[in-house]
Design a protein around this motif. Structure first.
Motif, short mmCIF file in Angstrom:
data_model
loop_
_atom_site.label_atom_id
_atom_site.label_comp_id
_atom_site.label_asym_id
_atom_site.label_seq_id
_atom_site.Cartn_x
_atom_site.Cartn_y
_atom_site.Cartn_z
N TYR A 113 0.82 -1.22 0.00
CA TYR A 113 0.00 0.00 0.00
C TYR A 113 0.85 1.26 0.00
N ARG A 114 1.96 1.28 0.73
CA ARG A 114 2.78 2.49 0.89
C ARG A 114 3.76 2.73 -0.25
N LEU A 115 3.85 1.84 -1.18
CA LEU A 115 4.88 1.93 -2.22
C LEU A 115 4.62 3.12 -3.13
N ALA A 116 5.59 4.06 -3.16
CA ALA A 116 5.43 5.30 -3.93
C ALA A 116 6.40 5.40 -5.10
N ASP A 117 7.51 4.66 -5.04
CA ASP A 117 8.58 4.83 -6.03
C ASP A 117 9.11 3.45 -6.41
N VAL A 118 8.88 3.04 -7.66
CA VAL A 118 9.35 1.75 -8.17
C VAL A 118 10.22 2.00 -9.39
N ASP A 119 11.48 1.59 -9.32
CA ASP A 119 12.40 1.72 -10.45
C ASP A 119 13.02 0.35 -10.72
N LEU A 120 12.57 -0.28 -11.80
CA LEU A 120 13.07 -1.59 -12.21
C LEU A 120 13.78 -1.49 -13.56
N SER A 121 14.16 -0.28 -13.97
CA SER A 121 14.72 -0.06 -15.30
C SER A 121 16.09 -0.72 -15.45
N GLY A 122 16.46 -0.96 -16.71
CA GLY A 122 17.78 -1.48 -17.00
C GLY A 122 18.02 -2.88 -16.49
N ASN A 123 17.01 -3.72 -16.57
CA ASN A 123 17.15 -5.13 -16.20
C ASN A 123 16.75 -6.00 -17.39
N GLN A 124 16.37 -7.24 -17.11
CA GLN A 124 15.97 -8.16 -18.17
C GLN A 124 14.60 -8.77 -17.86
N LEU A 125 13.73 -7.94 -17.29
CA LEU A 125 12.39 -8.39 -16.95
C LEU A 125 11.57 -8.61 -18.23
N TYR A 126 10.69 -9.59 -18.18
CA TYR A 126 9.84 -9.88 -19.33
C TYR A 126 8.41 -10.12 -18.86
N GLY A 127 7.54 -10.41 -19.82
CA GLY A 127 6.15 -10.63 -19.49
C GLY A 127 5.37 -9.32 -19.46
N PRO A 128 4.07 -9.39 -19.15
CA PRO A 128 3.23 -8.19 -19.20
C PRO A 128 3.36 -7.32 -17.96
N ILE A 129 2.87 -6.09 -18.08
CA ILE A 129 2.76 -5.18 -16.94
C ILE A 129 1.49 -5.55 -16.17
N PRO A 130 1.58 -5.87 -14.89
CA PRO A 130 0.35 -6.18 -14.14
C PRO A 130 -0.60 -4.98 -14.12
N PRO A 131 -1.84 -5.13 -14.57
CA PRO A 131 -2.79 -4.01 -14.54
C PRO A 131 -3.00 -3.44 -13.14
N SER A 132 -2.79 -4.27 -12.11
CA SER A 132 -3.00 -3.81 -10.73
C SER A 132 -2.00 -2.75 -10.32
N LEU A 133 -0.90 -2.57 -11.08
CA LEU A 133 0.02 -1.46 -10.79
C LEU A 133 -0.71 -0.12 -10.89
N GLY A 134 -1.67 -0.04 -11.79
CA GLY A 134 -2.41 1.20 -11.98
C GLY A 134 -3.46 1.45 -10.92
N ARG A 135 -3.63 0.49 -10.02
CA ARG A 135 -4.61 0.67 -8.94
C ARG A 135 -3.96 0.86 -7.58
N MET A 136 -2.64 1.06 -7.57
CA MET A 136 -1.94 1.28 -6.31
C MET A 136 -2.21 2.70 -5.80
N ALA A 137 -2.41 2.83 -4.51
CA ALA A 137 -2.96 4.07 -3.94
C ALA A 137 -2.00 5.25 -4.04
N VAL A 138 -0.70 5.04 -3.79
CA VAL A 138 0.22 6.18 -3.70
C VAL A 138 1.40 6.07 -4.66
N LEU A 139 1.37 5.13 -5.58
CA LEU A 139 2.49 4.97 -6.52
C LEU A 139 2.60 6.21 -7.39
N ALA A 140 3.74 6.91 -7.29
CA ALA A 140 3.94 8.15 -8.03
C ALA A 140 4.95 8.01 -9.17
N THR A 141 5.93 7.10 -9.01
CA THR A 141 6.96 6.90 -10.03
C THR A 141 7.03 5.42 -10.38
N LEU A 142 6.91 5.13 -11.68
CA LEU A 142 7.06 3.76 -12.17
C LEU A 142 7.98 3.81 -13.38
#
Length: 367
Positions: A225-254
């Protein structure tokens, strides 16, 4: 009689002085820690003399009640007068001695931005029950994050960014129930983000960019719930973006820039709390979703270097604010909408698409 009084006063002063000094065991541990480091330019260890390590030892603080060493705060970049007089930042070599673990009342270890400290994180650090801050940013530390890091139930800050840390994220890390700030940026970390990452319920910043992390974005991350800043750039992640990321209450940076993420952009991100959204340099497909509206407020919206097709959605003109927009290097086609936010954007925001037209690009052909 007077002699007895004087002797008594001297004994009392001696007892008070002894009581307010750090214990000899803490002093020995600090000196052993110092012996493993070399700092040739600033002389920050010159003050580490005398019996009382609780007073006037640079970077050392003690608990006012127990007089045990509580904090080690050594930063290689600081506005402290010792740096201003030398007109330079710090440089230190050597390694972090396991002797630091003999300081069993430590609540904070900051050994940051010295550029040359190498070796591994002592595994015994996981046996410091009062540790709340471990900040080792900006060195040359190698090896892995200790497997038992999850034993540090009071740990609120874990920052090992800008080092040469390798191996995977320990499974036990998700036991850090007090963790608020996690910074693993710019290392050599591989493997996946633990599937139960969502157990870090106090986390507000998850900075994992610039590593070799693979796998998918765990769905459990979106439950913090408190997560405001997520930076996963410059890796080798694959697969889709979870739609639930857009429903997080205080996420300001993705920031997911520079991965191998595929699928379509979730519509939920267009009207979320996210203000800085960077999805560039991935394998995203489909259309830019409709659904922009008054809740859409972006300081940055970067969708460049993907495989997006179709027109720019008309609803984007209904966003309350878009500061920086980059849609370049895709396969978009059609007329660029007029009005805000397009009136202040330059051609670079739309270059290298299949057939976009209209200001600030070339005029559209009249039918």
């Amino acid at each position: 009689m007077k002699l007895n009084v004087v002797v008594s006063l001297l004994l009392l002063l001696l007892l008070v002085s002894t009581a307010t000094c750090c214990p000899p065991s803490d002093r020995r541990a600090l000196l052993a820690f110092r012996a493993a480091l070399q700092e040739p330019y600033l002389g920050i260890f010159n003050s580490w003399t005398g019996q009382d390590c609780c007073h006037n030892w640079y970077g050392v603080s003690c608990d006012s009640l127990t007089h045990r060493v509580a904090d080690i705060n050594l930063r290689g970049e600081s506005e402290d007068p010792i740096f201003e007089r030398a007109h330079r930042t710090g440089y230190m070599t050597g390694h972090i001695s396991p002797a630091i673990c003999d300081l069993t009342r430590l609540s904070a270890i900051t050994i940051a931005d010295w550029k040359g400290i190498s070796g591994e994180i002592p595994t015994c650090i996981t046996r410091l029950p009062f540790l709340r801050t471990l900040d080792l940013i900006g060195n040359q530390i190698s090896g892995g994050i200790p497997n038992d890091i999850g034993r540090l139930h009071r740990l609120a800050v874990l920052n090992v960014a800008d080092n040469r840390i390798s191996g995977s994220i320990p499974k036990s890390l998700t036991n850090l129930s007090s963790l608020m700030h996690l910074d693993l940026r710019n290392n050599l970390i591989s493997g996946v983000i633990p599937p139960d990452f969502g157990r870090l319920t106090m986390l507000s910043r998850a900075l994992l960019s610039g590593n070799r992390i693979t796998g998918r974005i765990p769905e459990s991350l979106t439950q913090i719930y408190r997560l405001a800043d997520v930076d996963l750039s410059g890796n080798q992640l694959y697969g889709p973006i979870p739609p639930s990321l857009g429903r997080m209450a205080v996420l300001a940076t993705l920031n997911l820039d520079g991965n191998k993420i595929s699928g379509e952009i979730p519509q939920t991100l267009m009207t979320s709390s996210v203000m800085n959204l960077n999805l560039s340099r991935n394998l995203l497909q489909g259309k830019i979703p409709e659904g922009f509206g008054p809740r859409s407020y972006f300081t940055v919206l970067d969708l460049s270097y993907n495989n997006l097709k179709g027109p720019i959605p008309r609803s984007i003109s209904g966003a309350s604010f878009i500061g920086h927009l980059d849609l370049s290097h895709n396969h978009l086609c059609g007329r660029i909408p007029v009005g805000s936010p397009f009136s202040h954007l330059e051609a670079a925001s739309f270059m290298y698409n299949d057939c976009l037209c209209g200001k600030p690009l070339r005029a559209c052909l009249k039918k």
